[in-house]
Write a protein that holds these residues in place. Structure first.
Motif, PDB file in Angstrom:
ATOM      1  N   PHE A 223      30.321 -41.730 125.842  1.00 34.25           N
ATOM      2  CA  PHE A 223      30.030 -42.380 124.558  1.00 34.25           C
ATOM      3  C   PHE A 223      31.301 -42.865 123.861  1.00 34.25           C
ATOM      4  O   PHE A 223      31.328 -43.973 123.324  1.00 34.25           O
ATOM      5  CB  PHE A 223      29.297 -41.408 123.632  1.00 34.25           C
ATOM      6  CG  PHE A 223      27.874 -41.138 124.004  1.00 34.25           C
ATOM      7  CD1 PHE A 223      26.984 -42.170 124.218  1.00 34.25           C
ATOM      8  CD2 PHE A 223      27.409 -39.832 124.116  1.00 34.25           C
ATOM      9  CE1 PHE A 223      25.656 -41.917 124.544  1.00 34.25           C
ATOM     10  CE2 PHE A 223      26.096 -39.567 124.440  1.00 34.25           C
ATOM     11  CZ  PHE A 223      25.211 -40.611 124.656  1.00 34.25           C
ATOM     12  N   ASP A 224      32.338 -42.035 123.842  1.00 41.22           N
ATOM     13  CA  ASP A 224      33.502 -42.307 122.992  1.00 41.22           C
ATOM     14  C   ASP A 224      34.664 -42.985 123.709  1.00 41.22           C
ATOM     15  O   ASP A 224      35.589 -43.450 123.053  1.00 41.22           O
ATOM     16  CB  ASP A 224      33.977 -41.006 122.335  1.00 41.22           C
ATOM     17  CG  ASP A 224      32.948 -40.451 121.368  1.00 41.22           C
ATOM     18  OD1 ASP A 224      32.346 -41.249 120.633  1.00 41.22           O
ATOM     19  OD2 ASP A 224      32.734 -39.223 121.358  1.00 41.22           O
TER      20      ASP A 224
ATOM     21  N   TYR B 247      22.723 -46.352 119.166  1.00 42.04           N
ATOM     22  CA  TYR B 247      23.985 -45.755 119.583  1.00 42.04           C
ATOM     23  C   TYR B 247      25.114 -46.031 118.602  1.00 42.04           C
ATOM     24  O   TYR B 247      25.296 -47.151 118.132  1.00 42.04           O
ATOM     25  CB  TYR B 247      24.387 -46.265 120.963  1.00 42.04           C
ATOM     26  CG  TYR B 247      25.858 -46.077 121.256  1.00 42.04           C
ATOM     27  CD1 TYR B 247      26.365 -44.810 121.538  1.00 42.04           C
ATOM     28  CD2 TYR B 247      26.744 -47.155 121.204  1.00 42.04           C
ATOM     29  CE1 TYR B 247      27.724 -44.623 121.778  1.00 42.04           C
ATOM     30  CE2 TYR B 247      28.100 -46.975 121.448  1.00 42.04           C
ATOM     31  CZ  TYR B 247      28.584 -45.711 121.724  1.00 42.04           C
ATOM     32  OH  TYR B 247      29.926 -45.528 121.940  1.00 42.04           O
TER      33      TYR B 247
ATOM     34  N   TYR C  64      24.657 -39.262 118.490  1.00 41.20           N
ATOM     35  CA  TYR C  64      24.950 -40.598 119.013  1.00 41.20           C
ATOM     36  C   TYR C  64      23.791 -41.576 118.861  1.00 41.20           C
ATOM     37  O   TYR C  64      23.944 -42.765 119.148  1.00 41.20           O
ATOM     38  CB  TYR C  64      25.359 -40.496 120.482  1.00 41.20           C
ATOM     39  CG  TYR C  64      26.682 -39.790 120.668  1.00 41.20           C
ATOM     40  CD1 TYR C  64      27.889 -40.456 120.483  1.00 41.20           C
ATOM     41  CD2 TYR C  64      26.730 -38.440 121.004  1.00 41.20           C
ATOM     42  CE1 TYR C  64      29.103 -39.810 120.640  1.00 41.20           C
ATOM     43  CE2 TYR C  64      27.946 -37.778 121.166  1.00 41.20           C
ATOM     44  CZ  TYR C  64      29.124 -38.474 120.978  1.00 41.20           C
ATOM     45  OH  TYR C  64      30.334 -37.814 121.126  1.00 41.20           O
TER      46      TYR C  64
END
Length: 545
Positions: A311-312, A423, A359
């Motif tokens: 995700f990051d 997201y 998220y």
């Protein structure tokens, strides 16, 4: 009961040209490695530029036991199930490392009737990508020492060389070594270190590069150490990046293989999620999104490691976002996290669900069923998921292949059609490096605070002054606990996360923060899996799992 390797060896594989055709890949774009493996060459990307991306499904997991919980098996089984239901699906995975294969965890090609084949090839050398990465890494190391030996015009400080050599095996004796012994002809003696190849910055760069030019530029930006004035020295200044890119010219292209049910699979790159960013390559994932309506990918170890970095780090660099997250768990893992008690261990599942909700991506929990699981245990886990307001499905893909994943596949299809993904990353990249570390540790790990040791704090300050404060953080942490203590199981809380070291990876464009006693060169267990591996006179491999 048949072993994984027996099941794989009894399978009739289709020629890779047929798998490519089924995936929408013209024969001109494949470079076969034998009958059942192929590289997808770079020319295909131009033909797909204007094609709309399909949907992306991320498979992650709760905190694992040392044996793993079948995340790859579920990923493969889900892909097979989607194809059984008539969907145009493709799977994108990481390449297995020889470290865990010869160590304790075994291979990483799935299991049972949800495997990727040829299983032996994939687990043992495959198309040589990881060896090419090791060669590029070690070429840079040798050019550093040669530059010093030949006069050191860059004034490299031999006491402050940060670049490490690597090998794709677990070998604790290589954690701290001395090179250059034996007199002036052998170079200047200095302390050195080895990391496992999958922890090399070259591996991270390969997985985050968008094309060959981007790869070469990123390799050039690698910081190998510092000169006598304390200024960073790059691979570009050593004129090493061109040769490194040459060694990786084939490795940068994704590999095409198939599952036991002939679902196409792109396998490319293999960074660990506990010491690197834990995702397959951007090139493979983006290729899958162009080729298929649904792409299923995975992120290594538990969601606190692989999914957080997906995700990051990966989503931002690839400009992608997942539409659904599948959270894999097992009764075995939950009991392990509850010190034998399922009722206690489900706290680990709840924590991972809470974290994934941050998220904004729809979640379905997939319980990877084992034969020892009881109906009451399964119903208990299901009830916990309902309390958390997330979908729950049973996965029996190890035993039944795609047929055992149809309920999960239908749930994913329904979510893709009806649920909206919102997201958002955990943190703003404009935060300071220390603020980003604190955000991950307190929001995802649930630490009460973070302690950055003086040496690490000094390095953070230096990295900030060098202009890299906008980089994301790649936390290096054990995979068994939310804390930096691997024995603190379940849903650890009221602990302090200790940052012992930070490293700048200017080529990969992230900063690694090492917590606790995490190792970038693992060791072998008392009885390594390598002791069970064998081959007969016909070339048949046994003991691989």
């Amino acid at each position: 009961m048949k072993t994984d390797i027996q099941i794989a060896q009894e399978t009739t594989m289709l020629p890779i040209t047929q798998i490519a055709k089924a995936a929408g890949i013209a024969e001109e774009f494949i470079d076969p490695y034998g009958k059942y493996k192929a590289k997808i060459n770079n020319d295909i990307y131009k033909t797909l530029e204007n094609k709309k991306d399909g949907k992306l499904v991320l498979v992650t997991a709760t905190s694992p036991t040392p044996a793993g919980e079948g995340k790859t098996t579920v990923t493969v089984g889900l892909g097979q199930a989607l194809c059984r239901l008539g969907k145009n699906a493709i799977i994108t995975l990481r390449e297995p490392s020889l470290g865990p294969c010869m160590g304790i965890k075994g291979g990483a090609a799935g299991g049972g009737y949800s495997q990727v084949v040829p299983m032996e090839d994939i687990n043992l050398h495959f198309t040589g990508d990881i060896h090419a990465i090791g060669a590029a890494n070690n070429l840079l190391a040798s050019m550093i020492d040669n530059h010093i030996h030949q006069g050191n015009t860059l004034n490299i400080d031999v006491r402050n060389i940060t670049w490490k050599r690597c090998v794709d095996l677990n070998d604790r004796a290589l954690r701290e070594v001395v090179v250059g012994l034996g007199g002036p002809l052998n170079g200047m003696p200095r302390q050195d270190n080895f990391v496992i190849t999958v922890a090399s910055e070259v591996m991270a760069i390969l997985c985050l590069a968008t094309d060959l030019e981007d790869l070469k530029n990123k390799l050039g930006n690698i910081i190998i150490g510092y000169n006598l004035n304390g200024e960073p020295v790059s691979a570009k200044e050593l004129n090493a990046h061109g040769a490194m890119a040459v060694l990786l010219k084939d490795a940068i292209n994704p590999n095409l293989v198939q599952t036991l049910e002939h679902t196409p699979v792109l396998i490319h790159g293999g960074p660990f999620a506990n010491i690197a960013h834990g995702c397959n390559s951007i090139r493979a994932t983006k290729l899958g999104l162009k080729l298929a309506d649904i792409t299923i990918t995975e992120a290594g170890f538990g969601a606190d490691l692989g999914a957080e970095k997906f995700f990051d780090i990966k989503c931002d660099k690839a400009n992608i976002s997942p539409d659904v997250v599948v959270l894999v768990t097992t009764i075995r893992a939950l009991k392990h996290n509850g010190h034998g008690e399922l009722e206690e261990g489900v706290s680990n599942l709840v924590r991972h669900i809470e974290n994934l909700k941050i998220y904004g991506v729809p979640i379905v929990v997939a319980l990877n069923k084992f034969s020892a699981d009881t109906e009451s245990e399964i119903e208990f886990v299901k009830s916990i998921c309902h309390k958390q307001q997330v979908k729950f499905e049973l996965s029996e893909v190890w035993e039944k292949g795609g047929a055992g994943g149809e309920d999960l596949a239908n749930a994913v299809i329904n979510m893709l059609e009806t649920d909206q993904s919102n997201y958002k990353p955990l943190y703003d990249l404009q935060l300071s490096l220390e603020e980003k570390i604190n955000k991950i540790a307190t929001s995802i790990y649930r630490a009460k605070s973070v302690y950055i040791e003086p040496k690490a704090k000094k390095e953070l300050d230096k990295i900030e002054k060098m202009g890299y404060s906008h980089f994301p953080i790649c936390m290096a942490k054990n995979q068994y606990s939310f804390s930096d203590d691997p024995t603190n199981l379940g849903a650890a809380e009221d602990f302090i996360t200790t940052i012992k070291e930070v490293r700048i990876m200017a080529g990969a464009e992230f900063v690694v923060a090492l917590t606790g006693s995490v190792m970038v060169m693992p060791g072998l267990p008392k009885k390594p899996s390598a002791e069970n591996l064998d081959i007969d006179k016909e070339g048949i491999v046994t003991g691989l799992f």
